[in-house]
Scaffold this active site. Structure first.
Site, PDB file in Angstrom:
ATOM      1  N   LYS A 209       0.606  -1.795  -0.176  1.00  0.00           N
ATOM      2  CA  LYS A 209      -0.168  -0.046  -0.128  1.00  0.00           C
ATOM      3  C   LYS A 209       1.240   1.321  -0.038  1.00  0.00           C
ATOM      4  O   LYS A 209       0.291   2.186   0.134  1.00  0.00           O
ATOM      5  CB  LYS A 209      -0.634   0.232   1.156  1.00  0.00           C
ATOM      6  CG  LYS A 209      -2.052  -0.875   1.122  1.00  0.00           C
ATOM      7  CD  LYS A 209      -2.462  -1.174   2.814  1.00  0.00           C
ATOM      8  CE  LYS A 209      -3.547   0.064   3.183  1.00  0.00           C
ATOM      9  NZ  LYS A 209      -3.711  -0.043   4.760  1.00  0.00           N
TER      10      LYS A 209
ATOM     11  N   LYS B 296       2.542   1.954   2.588  1.00  0.00           N
ATOM     12  CA  LYS B 296       2.183   3.266   3.834  1.00  0.00           C
ATOM     13  C   LYS B 296       3.440   1.692   5.103  1.00  0.00           C
ATOM     14  O   LYS B 296       3.105   0.586   4.755  1.00  0.00           O
ATOM     15  CB  LYS B 296       1.220   2.619   4.301  1.00  0.00           C
ATOM     16  CG  LYS B 296       0.350   3.792   4.120  1.00  0.00           C
ATOM     17  CD  LYS B 296      -1.235   3.120   4.697  1.00  0.00           C
ATOM     18  CE  LYS B 296      -1.467   4.286   6.040  1.00  0.00           C
ATOM     19  NZ  LYS B 296      -2.596   4.599   6.182  1.00  0.00           N
TER      20      LYS B 296
HETATM   21  N1  C2G Z   1     -10.407   7.274   9.616  1.00  0.00           N
HETATM   22  C1  C2G Z   1     -11.234   8.077   9.740  1.00  0.00           C
HETATM   23  N2  C2G Z   1     -10.616   8.971  10.861  1.00  0.00           N
HETATM   24  C2  C2G Z   1      -9.261   9.277  10.628  1.00  0.00           C
HETATM   25  C3  C2G Z   1      -7.807   8.469  10.240  1.00  0.00           C
HETATM   26  C4  C2G Z   1      -8.941   7.357  10.102  1.00  0.00           C
HETATM   27  O1  C2G Z   1     -12.498   7.889   9.802  1.00  0.00           O
HETATM   28  N3  C2G Z   1      -9.010  10.932  10.664  1.00  0.00           N
HETATM   29  C5  C2G Z   1     -10.292   5.621   8.857  1.00  0.00           C
HETATM   30  C6  C2G Z   1     -10.173   5.427   7.608  1.00  0.00           C
HETATM   31  O2  C2G Z   1     -11.003   5.772   6.280  1.00  0.00           O
HETATM   32  C7  C2G Z   1     -10.767   4.371   7.404  1.00  0.00           C
HETATM   33  C8  C2G Z   1      -9.928   3.314   8.775  1.00  0.00           C
HETATM   34  O3  C2G Z   1     -10.218   4.359   9.966  1.00  0.00           O
HETATM   35  O4  C2G Z   1     -11.685   3.641   7.263  1.00  0.00           O
HETATM   36  C9  C2G Z   1      -8.657   2.909   9.196  1.00  0.00           C
HETATM   37  O5  C2G Z   1      -8.035   4.125   8.610  1.00  0.00           O
HETATM   38  P1  C2G Z   1      -6.401   3.564   7.678  1.00  0.00           P
HETATM   39  O6  C2G Z   1      -5.760   2.769   9.290  1.00  0.00           O
HETATM   40  O7  C2G Z   1      -5.597   4.771   7.707  1.00  0.00           O
HETATM   41  O8  C2G Z   1      -7.323   2.826   6.728  1.00  0.00           O
HETATM   42  P2  C2G Z   1      -6.539   2.468   5.211  1.00  0.00           P
HETATM   43  O9  C2G Z   1      -4.564   2.576   5.142  1.00  0.00           O
HETATM   44  O10 C2G Z   1      -7.026   3.339   4.517  1.00  0.00           O
HETATM   45  O11 C2G Z   1      -6.137   1.128   4.875  1.00  0.00           O
HETATM   46  O12 C2G Z   1      -8.695  -2.193   2.227  1.00  0.00           O
HETATM   47  C10 C2G Z   1      -8.601  -0.884   2.148  1.00  0.00           C
HETATM   48  C11 C2G Z   1      -6.862  -0.455   3.095  1.00  0.00           C
HETATM   49  O13 C2G Z   1      -6.669  -1.682   4.239  1.00  0.00           O
HETATM   50  C12 C2G Z   1      -7.792   0.867   4.209  1.00  0.00           C
END
Ligand code: C2G
Length: 131
Positions: free
Chosen positions: A43, A45
């Site tokens: 990803k 990340k």
């Molecule tokens: N999130 C949120 N508010 C934030 C940060 C994150 O609502 N301030 C939500 C994101 O939208 C996501 C969840 O928390 O639904 C997890 O965020 P991340 O760990 O950043 O997930 P991400 O890297 O976007 O992984 O297959 C899908 C991916 O694995 C999503």
């Protein structure tokens, strides 16, 4: 109703908790597919915390009923079938990206919680180190 959501959940914070809380409120069982360290690299990340710690934190959250590994982009349809999921939930930064899952379950994008993000936390920690 069984709910599923996916993510890295690095440096667990209020925004993550608020997403999981609202997702859980949509049903009575929440599965979180947690990105493995290897998949995070796919990803683009780099998570600060290893998968084992991120998993243990999620398992301690009252809204989470099961944590499974997310190790590729293609597993969602199979996960939905295997865990008999009724609703797929993601934050709305993903709005539209997973509409192809509507064939298998409800797809809901919840508004993100604009508080600190993991990126801001990392920057704050880095600044602290430099002072
Ligand atoms: N999130 C949120 N508010 C934030 C940060 C994150 O609502 N301030 C939500 C994101 O939208 C996501 C969840 O928390 O639904 C997890 O965020 P991340 O760990 O950043 O997930 P991400 O890297 O976007 O992984 O297959 C899908 C991916 O694995 C999503």
């Amino acid at each position: 109703m069984k709910i599923i959501t996916y993510g890295t959940y690095d440096l667990f914070h209020y925004g993550h908790m608020n997403l999981l809380k609202r997702a859980r409120e949509l049903g009575d069982f929440l599965v979180v597919a947690l990105s493995t360290d290897e998949f995070n690299r796919v990803k683009g990340k780099e998570s600060i915390m290893p998968y084992s710690q991120r998993k243990e934190i999620l398992e301690a959250i009252r809204y989470v009923d099961l944590v499974i590994p997310e190790d590729n982009w293609e597993q969602k349809i199979n996960d939905i079938k295997q865990y008999e999921i009724d609703v797929f939930v993601m934050g709305d930064d993903w709005c539209g990206h997973f509409d192809f899952l509507k064939e298998y379950c409800q797809v809901i994008y919840l508004p993100r919680t604009e508080v600190v993000s993991s990126t801001m936390l990392k920057a704050a920690i880095k600044d602290a180190e430099c002072t």
